[in-house]
Design a protein around this motif. Structure first.
Motif, mmCIF file in Angstrom:
data_model
loop_
_atom_site.group_PDB
_atom_site.id
_atom_site.type_symbol
_atom_site.label_atom_id
_atom_site.label_comp_id
_atom_site.label_asym_id
_atom_site.label_seq_id
_atom_site.Cartn_x
_atom_site.Cartn_y
_atom_site.Cartn_z
ATOM 1 N N ASP A 159 -8.388 2.396 10.353
ATOM 2 C CA ASP A 159 -7.942 2.472 8.812
ATOM 3 C C ASP A 159 -6.831 0.892 8.273
ATOM 4 O O ASP A 159 -7.628 0.274 6.782
ATOM 5 N N LYS A 168 -2.436 6.321 12.146
ATOM 6 C CA LYS A 168 -3.620 6.034 11.101
ATOM 7 C C LYS A 168 -4.240 4.484 12.264
ATOM 8 O O LYS A 168 -3.346 4.206 13.959
ATOM 9 N N GLU A 221 1.741 11.415 -6.573
ATOM 10 C CA GLU A 221 1.235 13.340 -5.476
ATOM 11 C C GLU A 221 1.257 14.620 -6.686
ATOM 12 O O GLU A 221 0.214 15.243 -6.387
ATOM 13 N N THR A 245 0.872 -1.097 0.137
ATOM 14 C CA THR A 245 -0.432 0.014 0.434
ATOM 15 C C THR A 245 0.830 1.258 -0.120
ATOM 16 O O THR A 245 0.167 2.285 -0.743
ATOM 17 N N ASP A 268 0.440 14.855 1.397
ATOM 18 C CA ASP A 268 -1.010 15.581 1.003
ATOM 19 C C ASP A 268 -0.344 16.993 2.018
ATOM 20 O O ASP A 268 -1.005 18.002 1.332
ATOM 21 N N PRO A 324 4.937 8.584 2.174
ATOM 22 C CA PRO A 324 3.944 7.992 1.975
ATOM 23 C C PRO A 324 2.738 9.527 1.112
ATOM 24 O O PRO A 324 3.383 10.535 1.599
ATOM 25 N N TRP A 363 -4.623 5.920 -6.423
ATOM 26 C CA TRP A 363 -4.992 5.444 -5.677
ATOM 27 C C TRP A 363 -4.292 6.753 -4.219
ATOM 28 O O TRP A 363 -4.446 6.583 -3.188
ATOM 29 N N ILE A 365 1.210 3.159 2.538
ATOM 30 C CA ILE A 365 0.303 4.131 3.391
ATOM 31 C C ILE A 365 1.468 4.344 4.676
ATOM 32 O O ILE A 365 2.067 3.723 5.283
ATOM 33 N N GLY A 408 -12.319 2.885 2.600
ATOM 34 C CA GLY A 408 -11.010 2.755 2.254
ATOM 35 C C GLY A 408 -10.610 1.944 3.461
ATOM 36 O O GLY A 408 -8.938 1.825 3.605
ATOM 37 N N THR A 414 0.374 10.412 2.477
ATOM 38 C CA THR A 414 0.061 11.014 3.391
ATOM 39 C C THR A 414 0.331 12.550 3.359
ATOM 40 O O THR A 414 0.146 13.284 4.186
ATOM 41 N N THR A 427 -6.676 9.075 -2.338
ATOM 42 C CA THR A 427 -7.125 7.905 -1.384
ATOM 43 C C THR A 427 -6.132 8.876 -0.345
ATOM 44 O O THR A 427 -7.568 8.990 0.772
ATOM 45 N N GLU A 428 -5.134 8.882 -0.302
ATOM 46 C CA GLU A 428 -4.511 9.312 0.984
ATOM 47 C C GLU A 428 -3.679 10.714 1.013
ATOM 48 O O GLU A 428 -3.504 11.329 2.396
#
Lengths: 420, 420, 420, 420
Positions: A266, A210, D57, A203, D355, D350, D22, A205, A289, D352, D25-26
């Motif tokens: 999450d 989280k 990103e 992922t 972001d 990542p 994908w 992520i 999600g 996130t 989504t983060e």
């Protein structure tokens, strides 16, 4: 099919050797046993048929047994776990007959086992008891020569115990899985790291901040929870055993039913050994999600058919990820089709962990070769001093020394045990 | 001595009641049992003699048994552990006959036990087996009426097992110590927190950045290590068991022999159950200023006579601290004269932890009252469903709910256990 | 009142000396400065008036300044913080004139400051700026001789900055509070450990498995959260600053408004610097039995009058605990009447932490004695190389060595800074 | 070369879109800005040229700006970081002109920048200041139309500050790197997780029980240390700054010089910003089998030429690993040729984390479009309320609510700040 091997492609042999050697650097205990075996040749002349996952770690186990004098033949214990480069290297660089091709069909799988049995083993090694099972069912002519065997897994041990209970088991088997130096370490530390590794590879992520739910607070669940916390996640535990739930709470984790956890998580990882731990009812409330994965042995912990039914669309945003969209728009992201995420999305247990497990294997096989004739036809634990010896060797390999009891301290403990 | 009590001072009774009520707020499981017992009176008419530490938690256990209908008499299980205000409150506010004075001499101690036995118990409760021992040795006339007993400690259980092995034990005893809801919790969480509490109260030294050695990685040692790490210390583990040493290393701690650890540690705590874990050889190299303490049951883990011999001066810089100066000027700072630092310098296990232990006591006593006549004259484990029930009640008290297995899941687990 | 001292009782002097010496063992940096000062006498002849908390740590600072040649007079900076045994020891064993009695009334407090000023200081030391304030308001005749001063606290610095802004400050003052080696360490590590210490001493409640809310994620709040987590609690953070709230979440803590947190917390500690962080609205929903405490400077963070109003009864179950019962039966347990729980229920910052703070004090005073005449009449930061020097000395005291930059590495960094 | 794009292969466009979605989504904050921009069109008509890493990103940032009305052209800010599938998707699915091919040579790189400048930007976006630099050097005719720009990196900011100092900078630039919501988060949490991810992917070695050294205890080093500890490793910190070394020790880590650390470490990761942190002297004593990696910006932290010289053989046992054998047989295992291990062996930060960084970019660009004409031609910080707004939006995206100050509390804080 050749009598000495059936592998995919010899062109992979050099790469296989590199990877086998790499794994060896993380297997110092097995290495030490290898060196001792090479000198003492405790398995001189022993014919061994081994049905194991054909991985780099297994290759090093095989080399060790061979160094000890054994004549060894290998076949795969699972059609999907074979690493073709390792199989090629085993045959080409280490001259160990091997029958294993990744993705082989059922017919081939059993033909490979048959080839391994043609070796007329005096000792067997198993990971799931398929070889022992074939031997008893279809090749009972060979049984007379078999002195004993080892079994790596819980599942195999259960099958063998059932056989023993029926009086059907015709030689002694040592349950390597039950060694303390195996099960206390691979589940907590091996599964812990590799499960997180699989999830992150799949992922990418960020876990910090989280909410991460682990279903099950057994050894695997503890390992996963410990590492998820180590990544900065807020960890929730779900359990069905009150005692484990209490421990989880005392260890600082949140504890709640999965129905509540699903709505705020999450990530959810299952590690329970049971089926449908994530079920229709949970998908109906699951957080949009949410990433779901399984780290238990079988891919039944997540009820995928139920998820498929609820979903209106499904697509694959990244390798190893299926995104299911539910009617109300929520997305559920399933990793590795619900199969063991640490094997499917990462590389399974690191070699360090297999080192102790396979050290128990090697020493148990040598023990059987020497003592097997004197053992009952039953499932036996790993002898305590083998287990202890593996721990001692591992400490030495980590360059750690520890204290030992003085005679005075030994005496005090004994007398205390007597109640004075 | 009155027939109903022998306590220090009734002026302490009100303070005792305050403290007993405070402890009760942290004992929700016992409270729930109290309420059930008050309704169902399962112990109606049962004569109980209990030889226990006279603490706030014990007072709440006694109140629970009384609410259940029991006629209870209490005496102290240790001359030093009695809390005089609690003893006063038991008699004055709760009308429970109590024989216990802090610091009582040996003669008084045994006279108090005798008084408790004068009650002609049908059930006994023990913490170290002194009451049961007196009963068998000097009051065997009472044995015929005794249905059964409970024992709180490891030490007591060992004595009773020895008696049972000799055929000397004349009634069944339940070993409360072995309940999972007792030993899995009090050692790790109770000893962990209270040991650090004792050390900090005694020294007021900042732990962050300090090197903190724990001798022994059993349940107690793990609890202490976990909390020392939680205070920002760098933790070292010493061990004599290779397997535990390995676990400590895998858990991220440094592992080394005590001789090396002593030379670099700011704190050393022993929790091994053995003697002379800190010995002359260690004092000869120990780091200047090192604080040493014991959290094991007996005060033999630190060889204090050896330390006395090596020291040129000794003084008491703070309550509970002895500073020994060695010839070369190094100072060794011993806490609480080597006795259990969590009891001597803090308040021992928090009530939360005793809650589960004493819930097992209360339920085991009720079980004996009902079933004791049918049990062998041996040491018995706490019945599994009492243990389970305590866990369930504790979770409820913590307002935690957990999942339960569906019939389908139950079936899957069973069938898996059968090897399909 | 004697001209040389006003203290409570000389009988306490020996105990005071023991405690001062104990603290000294944890103040290696100050000890090193003491030894250097004793040789070099950098303060020879300097008259210093110091208005500080009269504690064991302050005593060691005073000894250090005296060793450096200073003529020092001490008075208390707060009527409640004086340790009478320390005051006695200062006069009797260390020959340092001291005016301080625990619990002195306002009149005495100011008379003591006046006595300290009679010393005609060339240098001042303050903890809250009361001495400097008196000097400017009522003893301006002495101002001409004053070379400079130091101030320990944020509050004092704010007052002095206001004076400087008005042109009213008549000599330079160094803000010791702003040194990195002070504020980065005492809040996180000192407040963290001592706050938990205070809570555990006051309640003896097990933290493992409890829900523990910290209001405020500044340096103090971080320290408290870190240690509560280290005790096995599940930690919740409340904040008003979005950035800090984000950091708390990323650090793995739960983040929510106090109204939600209050309803589920077993413990709530305030560390915000603001008032009424726990207010009427929170008490209306607070979880039954919740323990509340304050670790911020002033006792306004918890709205105690509001709590008093809501309560129907109030009693004191343990020293330092008030249990308020609300109309619906819920209990709220307030520690230390809402005053700093680490000071009121434990012993405040450990000496290790004060070591760095007071090392900055000692070096800053020496700096002022040498350079003060050249400084503006303003509030100045601690000179960077004093701050750095303290860090270096602390590392040395901890026996830690670190790397240093090679000339090549130094060059690389500089050139990089220039953008090449 | 087309006027609208220069990309590798449109066949990759669909895969690129999957991956961009994908990542989205983060990136909830950027998504929220996207939705607001789509309604309010704050960038209507703005011509933007952006020279950024062409990643998933960045694609989402570009979509956001376009949704806000901007006419945007993208080119790569580094020839090696372009993701060709993303470039293809940008052109084909999102109609954003893009000039970027992974592995492009220097000539192409600058031609791509030239293409982006042909767009006659009113706003610029940079990651290293190459576009701004080209604009000032070779296309000064375009300067008159430029209102302002943003810069993502420290390196770029340094270049721009140098330009501003020389009076050479002809428009205002906002230093996005300095936003709190960027640098407080990406270094600690992003670098922490992704560095460990890179190391585990490259080696598959178990970290539990291993000794893991981190060179440098800045934000990156802290993040790496925190995660290594979270994997069960025993962590050592090396530093050159005394204050940071002290913090590391207080945080429970071992602190020592690299020469000592190298001899006992299983892993060493550099994160210092300096060169030759691992140098010849360290290789001479380094532990056999040690894995070394760099997580600092440039690949100079490990002196690879020195290692090459000392080595007698070198081979590649796994992708991304070079094993150097030294004369005495010891092996040193270098990851990713000393380049940023989190980018080279894993996937970098990542989404996130990006972001928040890109939310600052988007809002800063909108701010410049509105206010740029009023700003000095200098490097400006991100306006505080943009930073704050990003934090607020991130919390909302994480579904976290926090407290806000009551007017009474606000007043208290202000008055306190005034010193009452």
């Amino acid at each position: 099919m050749n009598n000495n091997y059936d592998i995919k492609d010899f062109a992979l042999a050099d790469q296989g050797r590199e990877r086998i050697e790499w794994a060896l650097t993380e297997m110092p205990v097995l290495r030490a046993i290898h060196d001792r075996f090479a000198k003492q040749r405790p398995l001189a002349g022993a014919r061994i048929s081994a049905c194991l996952h054909i991985t780099t770690e297994t290759a090093n186990l095989a080399r060790t047994l061979k160094a000890g004098g054994a004549e060894l033949v290998l076949c795969a214990s699972n059609p999907l776990s074979t690493q073709d480069d390792v199989a090629a290297a085993l045959v080409q660089h280490y001259q160990i007959p091997t029958f294993a091709i990744r993705g082989e069909d059922d017919g081939t799988y059993y033909r490979h086992i048959a080839k391994a049995l043609d070796h007329r083993p005096q000792l067997t090694m198993d990971d799931g008891a398929d070889l022992v099972s074939e031997l008893h069912k279809n090749r009972s002519d060979l049984l007379a020569e078999v002195i004993g065997g080892t079994e790596e897994t819980t599942t195999g041990v259960i099958r063998l115990r059932a056989m023993a209970a029926d009086g059907a088991l015709k030689f002694p088997v040592i349950a390597v899985n039950d060694a303390m130096t195996k099960h206390l370490f691979d589940n907590r530390y091996g599964t812990g790291q590799s499960t997180l590794d699989g999830i992150i590879r799949a992922t990418n992520i960020l876990l910090a901040g989280k909410t991460f739910t682990v279903a099950g607070y057994g050894w695997c669940g503890r390992g996963i929870a410990m590492r998820a916390k180590g990544h900065g996640a807020q960890v929730i535990i779900t359990e069905v055993e009150p005692l484990r739930a209490l421990e989880a709470a005392m260890d600082g984790f949140r504890v709640m039913p999965m129905l509540e956890a699903a709505a705020i998580s999450d990530f959810i990882v299952t590690a329970t050994g049971d089926k449908h731990v994530l079920d229709k009812a949970h998908f109906e409330v699951i957080k949009d999600g949410c990433v779901i994965a399984n780290s238990g042995h079988f891919n039944v912990e997540i009820n995928i058919p139920a998820l498929e039914k609820l979903a209106v669309t499904k697509h694959r945003p990244r390798t190893g990820v299926e995104a299911y969209q539910l009617k109300d728009g929520r997305i559920v992201r399933l990793l590795a089709e619900g199969r063991l995420v640490n094997l499917a999305a990462a590389e399974g247990h690191p070699a360090t962990v297999m080192d102790m497990s396979f050290a128990n294997q090697a020493l148990s096989i040598a023990y059987l070769w020497e003592q097997g004739r004197n053992l009952e036809h039953a499932v036996h634990p790993v002898p305590v001093d083998i287990d202890q010896q593996v721990a001692v060797m591992k400490l030495a390999a980590m360059r750690l020394s520890i204290d030992s009891l003085s005679p005075e301290q030994q005496a005090y403990l004994s007398s205390w045990k007597e109640g004075t």
